[in-house]
Every structure is written in C-alpha cells, then in structure tokens.
Design an enzyme around this catalytic site. Structure first.
Site, PDB file in Angstrom:
ATOM      1  N   ASP A  46       0.857  -1.187   0.000  1.00 29.75           N
ATOM      2  CA  ASP A  46       0.000   0.000   0.000  1.00 29.75           C
ATOM      3  C   ASP A  46       0.891   1.233   0.000  1.00 29.75           C
ATOM      4  OD1 ASP A  46      -3.237   0.305   1.103  1.00 29.75           O
ATOM      5  OD2 ASP A  46      -1.981   2.109   1.066  1.00 29.75           O
ATOM      6  N   THR A  59     -12.063   2.990  -5.080  1.00 30.76           N
ATOM      7  CA  THR A  59     -12.660   3.489  -6.326  1.00 30.76           C
ATOM      8  C   THR A  59     -13.839   4.387  -5.961  1.00 30.76           C
ATOM      9  OG1 THR A  59     -13.973   1.443  -6.377  1.00 30.76           O
ATOM     10  CG2 THR A  59     -11.997   1.504  -7.757  1.00 30.76           C
ATOM     11  N   LEU A  78     -21.811  -4.716  -9.111  1.00 30.37           N
ATOM     12  CA  LEU A  78     -22.631  -3.512  -8.951  1.00 30.37           C
ATOM     13  C   LEU A  78     -24.095  -3.892  -8.739  1.00 30.37           C
ATOM     14  CD1 LEU A  78     -21.254  -1.091 -11.723  1.00 30.37           C
ATOM     15  CD2 LEU A  78     -20.743  -1.082  -9.286  1.00 30.37           C
ATOM     16  N   CYS A  82     -19.890   1.568   0.094  1.00 27.28           N
ATOM     17  CA  CYS A  82     -20.133   1.067  -1.261  1.00 27.28           C
ATOM     18  C   CYS A  82     -21.535   1.229  -1.831  1.00 27.28           C
ATOM     19  CB  CYS A  82     -19.712  -0.390  -1.332  1.00 27.28           C
ATOM     20  SG  CYS A  82     -17.927  -0.530  -1.153  1.00 27.28           S
TER      21      CYS A  82
HETATM   22  P1  NAD Z   1      -9.854   1.266   1.412  1.00 29.36           P
HETATM   23  O1  NAD Z   1      -9.883   2.726   1.174  1.00 29.36           O
HETATM   24  O2  NAD Z   1     -10.040   0.731   2.798  1.00 29.36           O
HETATM   25  O3  NAD Z   1      -8.472   0.659   0.871  1.00 29.36           O
HETATM   26  C1  NAD Z   1      -7.877   1.005  -0.332  1.00 29.36           C
HETATM   27  C2  NAD Z   1      -6.381   1.106  -0.116  1.00 29.36           C
HETATM   28  O4  NAD Z   1      -5.748   1.313  -1.381  1.00 29.36           O
HETATM   29  C3  NAD Z   1      -5.944   2.263   0.784  1.00 29.36           C
HETATM   30  O5  NAD Z   1      -5.233   1.777   1.894  1.00 29.36           O
HETATM   31  C4  NAD Z   1      -5.069   3.144  -0.136  1.00 29.36           C
HETATM   32  O6  NAD Z   1      -3.970   3.729   0.539  1.00 29.36           O
HETATM   33  C5  NAD Z   1      -4.605   2.126  -1.159  1.00 29.36           C
HETATM   34  N1  NAD Z   1      -4.161   2.738  -2.424  1.00 29.36           N
HETATM   35  C6  NAD Z   1      -4.757   3.689  -3.162  1.00 29.36           C
HETATM   36  N2  NAD Z   1      -4.034   3.967  -4.259  1.00 29.36           N
HETATM   37  C7  NAD Z   1      -2.947   3.161  -4.215  1.00 29.36           C
HETATM   38  C8  NAD Z   1      -1.830   2.965  -5.076  1.00 29.36           C
HETATM   39  N3  NAD Z   1      -1.697   3.665  -6.208  1.00 29.36           N
HETATM   40  N4  NAD Z   1      -0.904   2.062  -4.717  1.00 29.36           N
HETATM   41  C9  NAD Z   1      -1.021   1.354  -3.576  1.00 29.36           C
HETATM   42  N5  NAD Z   1      -2.059   1.484  -2.725  1.00 29.36           N
HETATM   43  C10 NAD Z   1      -3.012   2.382  -3.045  1.00 29.36           C
HETATM   44  O7  NAD Z   1     -10.943   0.652   0.435  1.00 29.36           O
HETATM   45  P2  NAD Z   1     -11.743  -0.736   0.614  1.00 29.36           P
HETATM   46  O8  NAD Z   1     -12.928  -0.521   1.490  1.00 29.36           O
HETATM   47  O9  NAD Z   1     -10.781  -1.822   0.911  1.00 29.36           O
HETATM   48  O10 NAD Z   1     -12.309  -0.910  -0.863  1.00 29.36           O
HETATM   49  C11 NAD Z   1     -11.458  -1.233  -1.927  1.00 29.36           C
HETATM   50  C12 NAD Z   1     -12.308  -1.635  -3.103  1.00 29.36           C
HETATM   51  O11 NAD Z   1     -13.067  -2.802  -2.774  1.00 29.36           O
HETATM   52  C13 NAD Z   1     -13.314  -0.584  -3.555  1.00 29.36           C
HETATM   53  O12 NAD Z   1     -13.426  -0.643  -4.944  1.00 29.36           O
HETATM   54  C14 NAD Z   1     -14.600  -1.052  -2.922  1.00 29.36           C
HETATM   55  O13 NAD Z   1     -15.730  -0.648  -3.660  1.00 29.36           O
HETATM   56  C15 NAD Z   1     -14.458  -2.554  -2.961  1.00 29.36           C
HETATM   57  N6  NAD Z   1     -15.194  -3.284  -1.930  1.00 29.36           N
HETATM   58  C16 NAD Z   1     -15.224  -2.845  -0.646  1.00 29.36           C
HETATM   59  C17 NAD Z   1     -15.878  -3.580   0.341  1.00 29.36           C
HETATM   60  C18 NAD Z   1     -15.944  -3.135   1.773  1.00 29.36           C
HETATM   61  O14 NAD Z   1     -16.648  -3.766   2.553  1.00 29.36           O
HETATM   62  N7  NAD Z   1     -15.256  -2.096   2.181  1.00 29.36           N
HETATM   63  C19 NAD Z   1     -16.465  -4.807  -0.008  1.00 29.36           C
HETATM   64  C20 NAD Z   1     -16.401  -5.238  -1.322  1.00 29.36           C
HETATM   65  C21 NAD Z   1     -15.752  -4.470  -2.276  1.00 29.36           C
HETATM   66  C1  UGA Z   2     -22.220  -4.419   1.515  1.00 34.28           C
HETATM   67  C2  UGA Z   2     -22.673  -5.768   0.948  1.00 34.28           C
HETATM   68  O1  UGA Z   2     -23.498  -6.421   1.907  1.00 34.28           O
HETATM   69  C3  UGA Z   2     -21.463  -6.641   0.624  1.00 34.28           C
HETATM   70  O2  UGA Z   2     -21.895  -7.843   0.004  1.00 34.28           O
HETATM   71  C4  UGA Z   2     -20.542  -5.881  -0.334  1.00 34.28           C
HETATM   72  O3  UGA Z   2     -19.382  -6.630  -0.605  1.00 34.28           O
HETATM   73  C5  UGA Z   2     -20.145  -4.571   0.295  1.00 34.28           C
HETATM   74  O4  UGA Z   2     -21.338  -3.801   0.600  1.00 34.28           O
HETATM   75  C6  UGA Z   2     -19.325  -3.703  -0.593  1.00 34.28           C
HETATM   76  O5  UGA Z   2     -19.325  -3.848  -1.793  1.00 34.28           O
HETATM   77  O6  UGA Z   2     -18.705  -2.821   0.019  1.00 34.28           O
HETATM   78  P1  UGA Z   2     -21.368  -3.557   3.875  1.00 34.28           P
HETATM   79  O7  UGA Z   2     -21.623  -2.212   3.276  1.00 34.28           O
HETATM   80  O8  UGA Z   2     -20.066  -3.822   4.503  1.00 34.28           O
HETATM   81  O9  UGA Z   2     -21.544  -4.674   2.745  1.00 34.28           O
HETATM   82  O10 UGA Z   2     -22.492  -3.884   4.959  1.00 34.28           O
HETATM   83  P2  UGA Z   2     -24.028  -4.340   4.863  1.00 34.28           P
HETATM   84  O11 UGA Z   2     -24.252  -5.405   5.847  1.00 34.28           O
HETATM   85  O12 UGA Z   2     -24.462  -4.601   3.487  1.00 34.28           O
HETATM   86  O13 UGA Z   2     -24.788  -3.046   5.389  1.00 34.28           O
HETATM   87  C7  UGA Z   2     -24.852  -1.864   4.619  1.00 34.28           C
HETATM   88  C8  UGA Z   2     -25.797  -0.873   5.279  1.00 34.28           C
HETATM   89  O14 UGA Z   2     -27.144  -1.310   5.180  1.00 34.28           O
HETATM   90  C9  UGA Z   2     -25.525  -0.691   6.775  1.00 34.28           C
HETATM   91  O15 UGA Z   2     -25.659   0.670   7.109  1.00 34.28           O
HETATM   92  C10 UGA Z   2     -26.598  -1.529   7.424  1.00 34.28           C
HETATM   93  O16 UGA Z   2     -26.924  -1.109   8.720  1.00 34.28           O
HETATM   94  C11 UGA Z   2     -27.752  -1.296   6.466  1.00 34.28           C
HETATM   95  N1  UGA Z   2     -28.781  -2.358   6.502  1.00 34.28           N
HETATM   96  C12 UGA Z   2     -28.459  -3.636   6.193  1.00 34.28           C
HETATM   97  C13 UGA Z   2     -30.084  -2.013   6.811  1.00 34.28           C
HETATM   98  O17 UGA Z   2     -30.399  -0.838   7.074  1.00 34.28           O
HETATM   99  N2  UGA Z   2     -31.041  -3.001   6.835  1.00 34.28           N
HETATM  100  C14 UGA Z   2     -30.750  -4.290   6.535  1.00 34.28           C
HETATM  101  O18 UGA Z   2     -31.675  -5.129   6.565  1.00 34.28           O
HETATM  102  C15 UGA Z   2     -29.420  -4.618   6.219  1.00 34.28           C
END
Ligand code: NAD
Ligand code: UGA
Length: 457
Positions: A35, A90, A219, A274
C-alpha cells in the site's frame, strides 16, 4: 519454496482481510500486501490492526511472517509475483465529467501503469476493487501498450464480503465469482484464480463467467441489496401512518421463500462505503448508454435512503416540541453498522450534522468508531461531545437516538439512563434494536421505526 507468489495492491478493508484469509488457507503461497500508506502498512505489522473486524487478528497472526507480508515496496511486490490482486479504492468522482456519479479510477489507473512499468514476466492482474463494467478493457489497453511484449491477463474477481462479518464471509462465501476473457489464455488465467479459492471453497460455490458479467454482477448485487433496504424503509413510513408494524410486515413478507427474510430490517438508512457509490456508478453507466429509465429507477433507491435519513431527523425535532436549540441529544452508535469502526457514509453523520445545525448539543458514543467520528464531525467544536461511556453520553440529555445496532446497547441499565436524563425523556430507535415496551414502562417516550410511538402524553 512457495508454489505461487501473489501480490495485493491496496491494504484496506478488502485487501487486508482477503489476503489474510488466502495466506492462512494456503501456506504454500507467498502473499505480499502492499500500500502507499505507510501508516496503514505499519499498523498491519502490529497487533493494533488498521481496521476493526471480528476474528481478523487471529487470521493475520496465523500467517503473518510465515507467508503473509505487509510492505510499502509496491514495485518489488509487482516484480516478484505472478498474480496481482488490485484492491485500491474506487470512490465517486468529485470533479469533471461524471462528477458525483462516475467512479474515480485515478488510483486504479495509476496501479495499472505501475504494473506495466515494473513487469518483466507474465502477470495475471485481478480486479478485486469494485469497478464499472468494461474497466477490464481499459486495463488491457494500458497493459498491452507495452513495447516489452510482457503477456498480461485481466481477471475480474469482485469481493462480496460485508464489514463486521468479513472473516466469516471470506471463509464461507455464498459464491466466489471469477470472470475472464474466453480465450485460451484467458481461461487458463481464470483457472489459476479458481485454484486459489479451491483450497477452501467448495467447487459448486466457485462461479465462472465472462469478464463483463463479473464486473457488472458486483454492482448489481449491491444495488439489489440496497434496493431491499429502501423498499422496507419506504414501507416503514407507511406503517407509522397506519398503525401497522414494519417488523410484522417484514416478517410476513420475508417468510415468502421467493422473497426471503434477510436485508429487510428497516433502519435510519443504509451507509457504508459502497452502496451509495456503486448505485451512483450504475446510474452513470445506464446514462452513458442512454438508458434513462433504468438510471432513474436505480437512482430512486438512493432518493429513498436520503428521505429516510431526513425523515428521522424531522421526526425527532417535531416530537421534541419543534425546537432542539441547546438540548443535549445522545447518539448511541456512529459506525454505519455494528461490529465495525468504519463510519463511511454512516447515516449517523447526517443525523449528527443536522441536529447540530439546529443548535442541539450532540453527544456521540460508540465502542469502536469514536476516532472516525472525530474526523467526520471536525469543525463542530462546542456543540459536540465524544464520549466512550454511553451512560455519560446520556446524562442530562433530552433524547437518546440509536444509530448503530451494537448489541451492548441492549444490555445497558436503561433505568439508570432514564434517571439521569432530562424529562420528558425521548428515545428514538433508528435500528429497532431495543425492547420498546420495557423502555416505555420505564418512562421513556419511545419512537421505533415503522411502528406507532409509545408516548406518555
Ligand atoms: P480502502 O480505502 O479501505 O483501501 C484502499 C487502499 O488502497 C488504501 O489503503 C489506499 O492507501 C490504497 N491505495 C490507493 N491507491 C494506491 C496505489 N496507487 N498504490 C497502492 N495502494 C493504493 O478501500 P476498501 O474498502 O478496501 O475498498 C477497496 C475496493 O473494494 C473498492 O473498490 C470497494 O468498492 C471494494 N469493496 C469494498 C468492500 C468493503 O466492505 N469495504 C467490499 C467489497 C468491495
Ligand atoms: C455491503 C454488501 O453487503 C457486501 O456484500 C458488499 O461486498 C459490500 O457492501 C461492498 O461492496 O462494500 P457492507 O456495506 O459492509 O456490505 O455492509 P451491509 O451489511 O451490506 O450493510 C450496509 C448498510 O445497510 C448498513 O448501514 C446496514 O446497517 C444497512 N442495513 C443492512 C439495513 O439498514 N437493513 C438491513 O436489513 C441490512
């Protein structure tokens, strides 16, 4: 010697836990997580991890130093690996064309160029971040613009974990989706990624598809989940007008096996990093292809969420005699859901700001998210009090509003809280977490979501 060398660029909520699980389950592979953020990487190297996620520390400890390594040396990780997962953020674009809707792919593209620059041997590049459909095409265009003739294959392997349950979701996923080009080299690369997950995921749960379906499915999955919440939240408003109970309605509706019972909890609104950004992205993509009606359809899921947040605050103000100037209001919970310290897009941010704009004194308590709350609410100074102890947060308050469904709030001594508050004492339950009848008997005026209030006047 290690049989595969895997790098992951981006050590955030997705990259960290995902790679930790791969490393724990596959000691035969070397996994390098890199990172740009030194602070994040340093934290991954200690037991004070940069994110709170139940069970994560045990998984990290099982593999760290053995076959799981955290570093800021991105170039070395690229050079030394055959498979590169890219898991950078992203976010929604805030400037220029598509501002406010399209995904900002600048971090993503920077990584693609870095991979191109450093690679001297064939690489499989895996899209782990959530990306607009057709991003792999751009990725391929960048990677193939190389005079070195290094072969690259791009794979889409979106992540479906939810925060708070990330480890369980990774260990026992409903499905793992792996999309590739359907060329001989594309299929071979797909198989390489299938082989990683096959170490612990049953074969029937590993789903292969073409690369565009994989990108788009991510998505769509988020849009469908968010749509369910907006649907039930819209009904919560109707329940409050008609003396129906949204809890009873969601139970009755969810018991239809065609509908299913999960993700039907009415709430103050969905948050998280997200749902909003991915739906905005979907809307943008629909508009890009000239599909106005689908764009408006998905946009309405977001409008409903904004309505629900605004409705919650309006209701608080109205019920507290139309003025909250100078009144202390305790927000129980600030994280966007329980079991995480993450506050990104948390409805609590909106609620806290609105209340303070109305000149209320807001006390925020949360077992894990106070540090993030401090950042989210920077600038509110004297109107804001951040307190660890929920009893202290509620002392002298006119109202408590439950923002996050932390289990610990159920077990509090609500008699004691009631005694310490101004009267009449109001309880707004934005998660339908608490025992409303009992709170009413204690003396609170109770406002559940999607149910008639229990009032003493
Ligand atoms: P995050 O912000 O927690 O982590 C991303 C990391 O990438 C950061 O630590 C940042 O410093 C690093 N980064 C950015 N540019 C960089 C570069 N050029 N080189 C090296 N490191 C770099 O984000 P996240 O929550 O882990 O989400 C990452 C992706 O996964 C997003 O596209 C998000 O939509 C997707 N996603 C997130 C979740 C979730 O629950 N948070 C679940 C599924 C998918
Ligand atoms: C969500 C999806 O559930 C994951 O599958 C996906 O990978 C992720 O987004 C992502 O792409 O980042 P997350 O956002 O971590 O996961 O958490 P969720 O459990 O989905 O909750 C999202 C929001 O909806 C929270 O604020 C939660 O409190 C709310 N929620 C959830 C409700 O208000 N009602 C429900 O019945 C469920």
């Amino acid at each position: 010697m290690f049989s595969k060398r895997i790098a992951c660029i981006g050590a955030g909520y997705v990259g960290g836990p995902t790679m930790a699980v791969i490393a724990m389950k596959c000691p035969q592979y070397k996994v390098d997580v890199v990172d740009v953020s030194e602070a994040r990487i340093k934290a991954w190297q200690t037991d004070d991890l940069p994110i709170y996620e139940p069970g994560l520390l045990d998984v990290v400890k099982a593999a760290r130093g053995r076959n799981l390594f955290f570093s800021t040396d991105i170039r070395a990780a690229i050079r030394e690996s055959e498979i590169i997962f890219v898991s950078v953020n992203t976010p929604t674009k805030t400037f220029g064309e598509g501002a406010g809707k399209a995904a900002d792919l600048q971090y993503w593209e920077k990584v693609a160029r870095e991979i191109l620059h450093e690679s001297a041997s064939p690489k499989i590049v895996v899209e782990k971040s959530t990306l607009p459909v057709k991003t792999a095409q751009t990725m391929e265009n960048i990677l193939n613009a190389n005079g070195k003739k290094v072969p690259f294959e791009v794979i889409s392997n979106p992540e479906f974990l939810a925060e708070g349950t990330a480890i369980r979701d990774l260990l026992e996923p409903d499905r793992v989706l792996i999309g590739s080009r359907e060329t001989p080299t594309g299929l071979k690369a797909r198989q390489e990624i299938v082989d990683i997950y096959a170490n612990w995921v049953p074969p029937e749960r590993i789903l292969a598809s073409n690369i565009w379906s994989a990108e788009l499915s991510k998505l769509v999955a988020n849009a469908f989940l968010a749509q369910r919440i907006s649907s039930i939240n819209s009904i919560s408003a109707l329940c409050e007008k008609t003396d129906a109970s949204v809890l009873e309605v969601s139970r009755a509706v969810g018991m239809d096996s065609r509908i299913g019972g999960r993700f039907l909890n009415a709430s103050v609104g969905f948050g998280g990093s997200c749902f909003r950004k991915d739906i905005l992205n979907l809307v943008y993509i629909c508009e890009y292809y000239g599909l106005e009606e689908p764009a408006r359809y998905w946009e309405s899921v977001l409008r409903m969420n904004e309505y629900q947040e605004a409705r919650f605050v309006r209701n608080m103000i109205r019920e507290m005699f139309n003025t909250i100037v100078g009144k202390r209001i305790a927000l129980f919970g600030f994280a966007f859901k329980a079991d995480t310290s993450d506050t990104r897009e948390s409805p609590a941010i909106y609620v806290a700001r609105k209340l303070m704009d109305e000149k209320a004194q807001v006390a925020v308590t949360d077992p894990k998210a106070l540090e993030n709350a401090r950042i989210d609410l920077a600038g509110y100074g004297e109107n804001l009090d951040l307190v660890e102890d929920p009893y202290e947060a509620a002392r002298g308050a006119h109202a408590v509003a439950v923002m996050t469904e932390w289990e610990l709030y159920r077990a509090l001594d609500w008699e004691k809280i009631f005694q310490s508050m101004e009267k009449p004492a109001f309880l707004f339950d934005g998660r339908n977490l608490l025992d409303h009848e009992r709170l009413f008997r204690i003396g609170f005026n109770v406002y559940p979501l999607g149910k008639s209030p229990l009032k003493h006047f």
